[in-house]
Design a protein around this motif. Structure first.
Motif, mmCIF file in Angstrom:
data_model
loop_
_atom_site.group_PDB
_atom_site.id
_atom_site.type_symbol
_atom_site.label_atom_id
_atom_site.label_comp_id
_atom_site.label_asym_id
_atom_site.label_seq_id
_atom_site.Cartn_x
_atom_site.Cartn_y
_atom_site.Cartn_z
ATOM 1 N N VAL A 80 37.335 19.822 1.468
ATOM 2 C CA VAL A 80 36.489 20.720 2.267
ATOM 3 C C VAL A 80 35.478 21.236 1.016
ATOM 4 O O VAL A 80 35.984 21.867 0.249
ATOM 5 C CB VAL A 80 36.956 21.713 3.118
ATOM 6 C CG1 VAL A 80 35.772 22.523 3.391
ATOM 7 C CG2 VAL A 80 37.935 21.369 4.010
ATOM 8 N N GLN A 82 31.810 23.122 -0.345
ATOM 9 C CA GLN A 82 30.751 24.092 0.005
ATOM 10 C C GLN A 82 29.860 23.997 1.223
ATOM 11 O O GLN A 82 29.950 24.818 2.249
ATOM 12 C CB GLN A 82 29.625 24.701 -1.164
ATOM 13 C CG GLN A 82 30.717 25.297 -2.415
ATOM 14 C CD GLN A 82 29.435 25.626 -3.391
ATOM 15 O OE1 GLN A 82 28.462 26.065 -3.327
ATOM 16 N NE2 GLN A 82 29.784 25.513 -4.739
ATOM 17 N N ASP A 83 29.199 22.944 1.266
ATOM 18 C CA ASP A 83 28.412 22.347 2.254
ATOM 19 C C ASP A 83 29.556 21.831 3.236
ATOM 20 O O ASP A 83 30.303 20.702 2.552
ATOM 21 C CB ASP A 83 27.456 21.467 2.053
ATOM 22 C CG ASP A 83 26.602 20.979 3.107
ATOM 23 O OD1 ASP A 83 26.941 21.153 4.189
ATOM 24 O OD2 ASP A 83 25.487 20.694 2.817
ATOM 25 N N SER A 84 29.527 21.914 4.546
ATOM 26 C CA SER A 84 30.540 21.301 5.293
ATOM 27 C C SER A 84 30.752 19.703 5.524
ATOM 28 O O SER A 84 31.507 19.198 5.802
ATOM 29 C CB SER A 84 30.783 21.980 6.871
ATOM 30 O OG SER A 84 29.383 21.536 7.267
ATOM 31 N N ARG A 137 30.407 26.145 10.975
ATOM 32 C CA ARG A 137 30.771 24.746 10.364
ATOM 33 C C ARG A 137 31.804 24.471 9.263
ATOM 34 O O ARG A 137 32.452 23.517 9.485
ATOM 35 C CB ARG A 137 29.295 24.432 9.794
ATOM 36 C CG ARG A 137 28.232 24.063 10.491
ATOM 37 C CD ARG A 137 26.993 23.333 9.716
ATOM 38 N NE ARG A 137 26.462 24.053 8.686
ATOM 39 C CZ ARG A 137 25.335 24.966 8.919
ATOM 40 N NH1 ARG A 137 24.949 25.243 10.161
ATOM 41 N NH2 ARG A 137 24.864 25.827 7.879
ATOM 42 N N GLN A 138 31.838 25.671 8.813
ATOM 43 C CA GLN A 138 33.032 25.586 7.600
ATOM 44 C C GLN A 138 34.286 25.488 8.509
ATOM 45 O O GLN A 138 35.364 24.679 8.045
ATOM 46 C CB GLN A 138 33.054 26.814 6.810
ATOM 47 C CG GLN A 138 32.009 26.641 5.772
ATOM 48 C CD GLN A 138 32.206 25.479 4.791
ATOM 49 O OE1 GLN A 138 31.870 24.209 5.305
ATOM 50 N NE2 GLN A 138 32.643 25.469 3.760
ATOM 51 N N ARG A 139 34.617 26.280 9.654
ATOM 52 C CA ARG A 139 35.679 26.197 10.546
ATOM 53 C C ARG A 139 35.822 24.863 10.940
ATOM 54 O O ARG A 139 37.074 24.120 10.847
ATOM 55 C CB ARG A 139 35.475 27.276 11.847
ATOM 56 C CG ARG A 139 35.577 28.405 11.149
ATOM 57 C CD ARG A 139 35.569 29.678 12.642
ATOM 58 N NE ARG A 139 35.112 30.672 12.494
ATOM 59 C CZ ARG A 139 35.532 31.784 13.321
ATOM 60 N NH1 ARG A 139 36.094 31.424 14.505
ATOM 61 N NH2 ARG A 139 35.124 32.900 13.282
ATOM 62 N N ALA A 141 34.982 22.093 9.630
ATOM 63 C CA ALA A 141 35.215 21.345 8.454
ATOM 64 C C ALA A 141 36.586 21.418 7.929
ATOM 65 O O ALA A 141 37.227 20.198 7.903
ATOM 66 C CB ALA A 141 34.318 21.538 7.140
ATOM 67 N N LEU A 155 39.952 22.549 -1.347
ATOM 68 C CA LEU A 155 39.038 23.647 -0.848
ATOM 69 C C LEU A 155 38.178 23.813 -1.994
ATOM 70 O O LEU A 155 38.768 24.722 -2.832
ATOM 71 C CB LEU A 155 39.567 24.750 -0.005
ATOM 72 C CG LEU A 155 40.265 24.634 1.113
ATOM 73 C CD1 LEU A 155 40.937 25.855 1.911
ATOM 74 C CD2 LEU A 155 39.990 23.603 2.087
ATOM 75 N N PRO A 158 34.761 27.166 -0.418
ATOM 76 C CA PRO A 158 34.217 26.784 0.944
ATOM 77 C C PRO A 158 33.629 27.948 1.560
ATOM 78 O O PRO A 158 32.779 27.913 2.255
ATOM 79 C CB PRO A 158 35.764 26.568 1.708
ATOM 80 C CG PRO A 158 36.727 27.346 0.827
ATOM 81 C CD PRO A 158 36.278 27.051 -0.516
ATOM 82 N N LYS A 167 32.425 35.550 5.424
ATOM 83 C CA LYS A 167 33.782 35.526 4.415
ATOM 84 C C LYS A 167 34.768 36.032 5.318
ATOM 85 O O LYS A 167 35.875 35.519 4.973
ATOM 86 C CB LYS A 167 33.099 35.772 3.221
ATOM 87 C CG LYS A 167 32.455 34.964 2.469
ATOM 88 C CD LYS A 167 32.184 35.495 0.895
ATOM 89 C CE LYS A 167 31.269 34.671 0.085
ATOM 90 N NZ LYS A 167 31.151 34.939 -1.312
ATOM 91 N N ILE A 170 36.176 34.036 7.955
ATOM 92 C CA ILE A 170 36.939 32.919 7.480
ATOM 93 C C ILE A 170 38.074 33.086 6.620
ATOM 94 O O ILE A 170 39.209 32.238 6.844
ATOM 95 C CB ILE A 170 35.938 31.956 6.601
ATOM 96 C CG1 ILE A 170 34.584 31.489 7.421
ATOM 97 C CG2 ILE A 170 36.774 30.568 6.116
ATOM 98 C CD1 ILE A 170 35.052 30.717 8.701
#
Length: 367
Positions: A80, A82-84, A137-139, A141, A155, A158, A167, A170
């Motif tokens: 994963v 930084q960008d999903s 989006r991060q979730r 990913a 990761l 992320p 933050k 997440i």
């Protein structure tokens, strides 16, 4: 178990990194450009090292000396960024199920519904990724990576592109992933707060070299005396045992061999270990035990070292029986207190100055 011992030359930058980790979260920590993400790319198989090896659970993924190089698609490693990097033409559910294709049918032990529930994305499955916030989006990913049933989860910063509120949403989810899915994680970050909260082991990398390895308090405090860019960057990490929670006042009492630390809110169950960040600029020093003051966190120790930067002095204190603490004071205050190496001092800091959101937890047995 992941074993890494690799070297790589990229232009003028030289990477020479070696470490090993088992279960839980291992953090690769360092400033931007230190080689953290480069190391992660080698583990994932995105870059071939010039020399060395990578082994996962006894299987050799890379060994330059013997010519072994397992391709990315066969490594069973979730990644994963930084960008999903979600597929915009697929729905959230389709993105999640895409990760499923990389898990052999007989090893699809991570359940789709369990991932959706843990990450809190049940209401998102029918949406397009273009209609998601950065945190959402991060979730997704992370969920896609988990559903590939990886042997290892990587990761790469992320949370770097998210604001503080996202933050804080997440971080607990990554903690749940860590605790509930039994997948070892390597977490790249340059944020002490993230590492302290998530990791059980830290590998500190500076200019392509490993400078410290250990549990967070040990690893960070080992380099605490190193020069910092400015006094506001200096901090210490203290490990203390949760003793009690004051319901009436909303505080938690932590026992440290050198004294008592009070933090706002709940800091875990009684008997568990909490790791707390204390900024050097928030520490007040006294030669005598103060009475009738609002500051409740007080630790004792001896001055180990003094460094000067213009009008400011940074005091390194050996705490009684365990750990070190940094304090920054003026030269004038230093002279008034007549402090020198070996001086006995009390270190005080306000509960309101400690960020309870960044407290890291670990079992007493684990530390």
């Amino acid at each position: 178990m992941i074993e890494v011992d690799v070297r790589l030359q990229v232009g003028a930058f030289s990477l020479d990194v070696a470490f090993a980790n088992g279960a839980g979260v291992t953090a690769l920590f360092g400033q931007s450009g230190s080689g953290k993400s480069l190391t992660l790319s080698i583990i994932a198989g995105l870059i071939k090292p010039d020399a060395g090896y990578v082994r996962l659970d006894g299987e050799t993924l890379v060994d330059v000396a013997t010519g072994v190089f397992v391709p990315v698609s066969r490594r069973r490693i979730g990644l994963v960024f930084q960008d999903s990097n979600l597929f915009p033409h697929l729905s959230v559910k389709q993105n999640l199920l895409y990760g499923r294709w990389f898990a052999p049918r007989g090893e699809r032990r991570i359940d789709f519904d369990a991932v959706v529930e843990t990450l809190g994305i049940a209401n998102l499955v029918s949406r397009s990724p273009t209609r998601l916030s950065g945190g959402e989006r991060q979730r997704v990913a992370i969920g896609r990576a988990l559903l590939s049933c990886p042997r290892l989860l990587l990761l790469d910063e992320p949370l770097a592109a998210l604001d503080m509120q996202r933050k804080l949403e997440i971080l607990p989810l990554i903690e749940r992933v860590r605790d509930e899915f039994d997948v070892p994680i390597i977490y790249v970050s340059h944020a002490v707060e993230e590492v302290l909260r998530l990791a059980s082991r830290v590998v500190i990398i500076d200019a392509g070299r490993v400078t410290s390895v250990g549990e967070p308090a040990e690893a960070f405090n080992r380099i605490a005396g190193a020069p910092a860019a400015n006094r506001f960057d200096r901090s210490s990490i203290l490990a203390a045992t949760v003793e009690e929670t004051s319901v009436a006042h909303g505080l938690t009492k932590l026992n440290h061999p050198a004294g008592t630390i009070w933090v706002a809110g709940s800091a875990g169950n009684c008997g568990s270990l909490a790791r707390v960040i204390v900024k050097a600029t928030d520490v007040i020093l006294s030669r005598v035990l103060p009475q009738e003051i609002s500051t409740r966190s007080i630790l004792s120790g001896k001055v180990a070292n003094i460094q000067f930067d213009g009008a400011i002095a940074t005091i390194e204190i050996d705490l009684k029986d365990d750990g070190r603490l940094l304090a920054t004071i003026t030269r004038g205050a230093l002279e008034d207190l007549a402090l020198k190496p070996g001086s006995y001092v009390y270190a005080l800091f306000k509960t309101a100055a400690l960020d309870e959101r960044a407290i890291g937890m670990a079992s007493a047995q684990g530390e």
